[in-house]
Design a protein around this motif. Sequence first.
Motif, short mmCIF file in Angstrom:
data_model
loop_
_atom_site.label_atom_id
_atom_site.label_comp_id
_atom_site.label_asym_id
_atom_site.label_seq_id
_atom_site.Cartn_x
_atom_site.Cartn_y
_atom_site.Cartn_z
N ASP A 36 22.57 61.50 41.52
CA ASP A 36 21.25 61.94 41.95
C ASP A 36 20.72 63.03 41.06
N THR A 37 21.60 63.91 40.61
CA THR A 37 21.18 65.00 39.73
C THR A 37 20.73 64.46 38.40
N LEU A 38 21.48 63.49 37.85
CA LEU A 38 21.11 62.89 36.57
C LEU A 38 19.76 62.19 36.68
N LEU A 39 19.52 61.55 37.81
CA LEU A 39 18.26 60.86 38.00
C LEU A 39 17.10 61.83 38.02
N SER A 40 17.30 62.98 38.65
CA SER A 40 16.24 63.99 38.72
C SER A 40 15.97 64.57 37.36
N ILE A 41 17.04 64.83 36.60
CA ILE A 41 16.88 65.40 35.25
C ILE A 41 16.15 64.41 34.37
N ALA A 42 16.52 63.16 34.48
CA ALA A 42 15.89 62.15 33.63
C ALA A 42 14.41 61.99 33.93
N GLN A 43 14.07 62.10 35.20
CA GLN A 43 12.67 61.94 35.56
C GLN A 43 11.85 63.18 35.23
N ALA A 44 12.46 64.42 35.25
CA ALA A 44 11.72 65.66 35.01
C ALA A 44 11.28 65.77 33.57
N GLY A 45 12.10 65.40 32.64
CA GLY A 45 11.75 65.54 31.21
C GLY A 45 10.55 64.71 30.83
N PRO A 46 10.51 63.47 31.03
CA PRO A 46 9.36 62.64 30.66
C PRO A 46 8.09 63.05 31.36
N GLU A 47 8.20 63.41 32.57
CA GLU A 47 6.99 63.81 33.27
C GLU A 47 6.40 65.08 32.64
N MET A 48 7.30 66.01 32.28
CA MET A 48 6.86 67.23 31.63
C MET A 48 6.20 66.93 30.30
N GLN A 49 6.87 66.12 29.51
CA GLN A 49 6.32 65.77 28.20
C GLN A 49 5.00 65.03 28.36
N ALA A 50 4.92 64.15 29.35
CA ALA A 50 3.68 63.41 29.55
C ALA A 50 2.54 64.35 29.90
N LYS A 51 2.84 65.39 30.69
CA LYS A 51 1.80 66.33 31.07
C LYS A 51 1.37 67.16 29.86
#
Length: 745
Positions: A698-713
Motif C-alpha cells: 500500500d505504501t509503494l502504491l501511494s508513493i508511485a501515485q504521488a510522484g506523477p501527480e506532482m509532476q503533472a501538476k
Amino acid sequence: MERLSPQQILSRKENELRKLHEAIDVGQKELDHLRHGAKREDFKGKIAVGPVNNEIWQQRWESVPKWRQRHEEDQMVIKPNEALKLRARVDFTANGVQRTVGEEWLVTASGAYMPHVEEEVVGKVKARVLTEKVALHLEATKTFVDVFGKERKAGQQWLVTIKDASTHMPNVYEKVIGEVPITTLNNRQYCVVHDPVDEHLEPRFGAREVRNGECSFFLHPGESIPEGIEDVVVLAAEEALLLRAIESFEDVQDGKRVKRVPGDKWMFYGPGDYIPPVQVEVLEQRRAMALDENEGVYVRDQKTGQVRSIIGQSYMLSPTEVLWEKELPPIVEELLQLPSGSKHNIKDTASAPSVTRNKTQVVRFSVQHNAAVQIYDYKAREPRIVFGPGVVMLGPDEQFTVISLSGDKPKIPNVIKSLQLFLGPDFMTDIITVETSDHARLSLKLSYNWSFQYDKDKPETWSRLFSVPDFVGDACKAVASRIRGAIAAEVFDSFHRNSARLIRAAVFGMEESGKIIELRNSANGLTITNIDIQSVEPVDQKTRDSLQKSVQMAIEIVTKSQEASARHEAERKEQGAKGKLERQVIQDKAQAESARKEYLELQAETEAIESAGTAKAEAKARAEAAQIECESEVAQAKLKAEAMRITAESELKSLQAKQNKELDYQRKLNEMELTKAKELAEIESKKFTETVESIGQDTLLSIAQAGPEMQAKLLEGLGLKGYLITDGSSPINLFNTAKGMVGGL
C-alpha cells in the motif's frame, strides 16, 4: 322391204289369231284322244297301238303347226332342284298373275307341267349346289327382288354362299358368272385384298385390306388379290426388312407409338415375323453382310450422298443406305481379271475370262512380290503407294494408275498395260539400228539389266517411281541415243573389234580405274546395271559380206599370231636359260664377297670390344666414387634434419604447456568472478525483496501515485506536458531515458 298400211297389218294379225285358235282346237282334240289311250308316238307316223286309226292321227299331226309339234315334244316333268323357264308369247293372265309379251319366269313346282299356249318354254334350269368351299357369283340383268327378299339393281353382282342356302336356283334375271372357290389362310399366311366390301357388302374402290390366317373367306365381286397369298416374313437375327410408308399412320416400334408419314423409311430387325400393313411397302429384305478382313462393300448414304467402304466387319445397311456400284475404266476391268494384272497386247492374244465383277464389293488386287501399285484419291487429290506382297483395296474415290509401257522388239509404245510396277532386278531387250562413220548400218540386239533404287524409309520419295509413265521406252531411247552417238564416231573395223567395250563405255562411262559406272535416272530411280550384246548383224548385204571377209582375215591373223607367239616363246626360253647361267655366276661372286664382308665385320667388332672394355672400367670406377660421395652427403643432411625436428618439437611442447597453464588460470579467474556476481545479485535481490516487504504494497502504491501527480501538476503550471534536458552533444538512449522517467514516476 314392202311397206304395209295399218289396215293390212291389222288383217294379217287377225289371220294369225284365227290360225292360232284353230291350232288350239286341234290341240284340245288331240288331248282328248290321248286321254282315251292313244300314244304320243302314234302322232309321229309310227305303228299305232290301240283302236285309234293311224292314218287319221298322221293327217292330224301334219296339220298341226311346227311350233305346236315342238310344244308337244317339250312336255316335261319338273324334277327336284329343277325349274322350267317360260316366256310369254302374248299378254295374258294366269293364276291371277299378269304376264306381258317377252316376260320370263320360272316354274319350280315339281311334277308334270303342261305349258299354256301363251307360254313358250325357254328351257330347263338346274339348281346350283353350294358347299362350304364353293360360292355362286351372280349378276342382275334387271332390277328385281331375289328369293332372299333383297332388291338387286341391274348390273349388281353378289355371292350366294351356303350360309344363304344349300342350293340356289338362278332367277331369270340372274346371270351366273361362275363359281368362286373359298380362300383359306393358315396361321403363317396373309393376303392383301384390293377393293374390299364393307359390312353392307358395298365395294370400297381403291381401298386395301390385310387379312391374316387362320381364316377362310370368299372373294366378293370386285375384290381381288393381285399379289396372291403370301407367307409371313420370318426374319433371323441377322436379317431385317426395309420398309417405306405410303400413307400416314401410327406405328408401334419397341413399345412406343411412332407417327409415320408417306415416304418415311425404317428397318424392322429380326428375329421375329412381320406382316406389313396396307400403309407400308416392303422395299427389300436385307441380311447382315459378314465381311472378312480382306473383303468389303461400298455403301452410300442417300441423305448426305457420302460414299464409304465397309471392310472387315459384319454390317447391316441402315434405312438411308444402299449398296453403291463403283465403276472402273474398261482397261482396269480387263486387267483385274488377269492373274498378274498385266497384259501384252501383241503376245497375249487370248481374251480375258468373262467374269462379271460385283460392282458393290470393294475392288481388290493382289500386289506381287517386289512390285508397287499407285492409287490416286481424286477426292483428297493425293496418291498412295502400296508395295507387295499385299492386297490393295480401293476406296470409293480411288482409282488405279494404269501403267502403259513400250514392248516387243524393237520397242513399240503402249504395248504393255499393267496395274503394278515391277521394281526389278529384271531385264529388257531392244533392237536398235546404228551407223558407223564409214556408213555401215548394223542391227544390235541388246539386253539391259535394270532395277529401281528407292528409300523404303522415306515414303515421300515413293511417288517418284511413277513419275515417268513409260520408263521402258524412255530408257531404251536414251540408251540407244548414246550408243548411236558413240558408234557414229567409229569405223566398222574398230567397232567390230571393240563392240562390247565401246557400247558399255558409251552407256555407262568408266572411272579412271576402269570400273563401269551405273546409269541412273534421277527422276524415278531407274538404274541400268549392265548391258548384254546378244547379237550384231549388218543391215546391208554388202556390209554382211565385208564382215564375213573381215572375220576370215581375223582368223588368218590369229593363226599367224599364234605361230609368231610360239616362235617367240622358244627364243624366250633360250634366252632365259642363258640368263640363268650368267645369274648363277654372278650369285657365286656375290656370295664370296659376302663371306669376306662378314670376316671384316667380325674383326672390327673384336677391336671395338677391346677398346670398349677399357673405357667401361674407368667410367665405372669414377661413377662408384661419385656415388659414395653423394651417399655421405645425403646421410649428413638427414642427421641435420632430424636434429632440427627434435628442437622444434621440444619448443612446441614447452609453448603448449605454457598456454595450457594460462588457460587454466583465466578459466578459474572467470569462474570466481561469476560466482561473486551471482552472490552479489542474490544479495541485492534479497535486499530488494526484504525492503519491499518491509514497506508494504500500500505504501509503494501511494508513493508511485504521488510522484506523477506532482509532476503533472508542475508541468501543468508551467504549461508543459513533458520535458527532457540534454547538452546536444551526447547521444540519448531513449530506452534508458524512458526507463528512468518511469522509474522516477
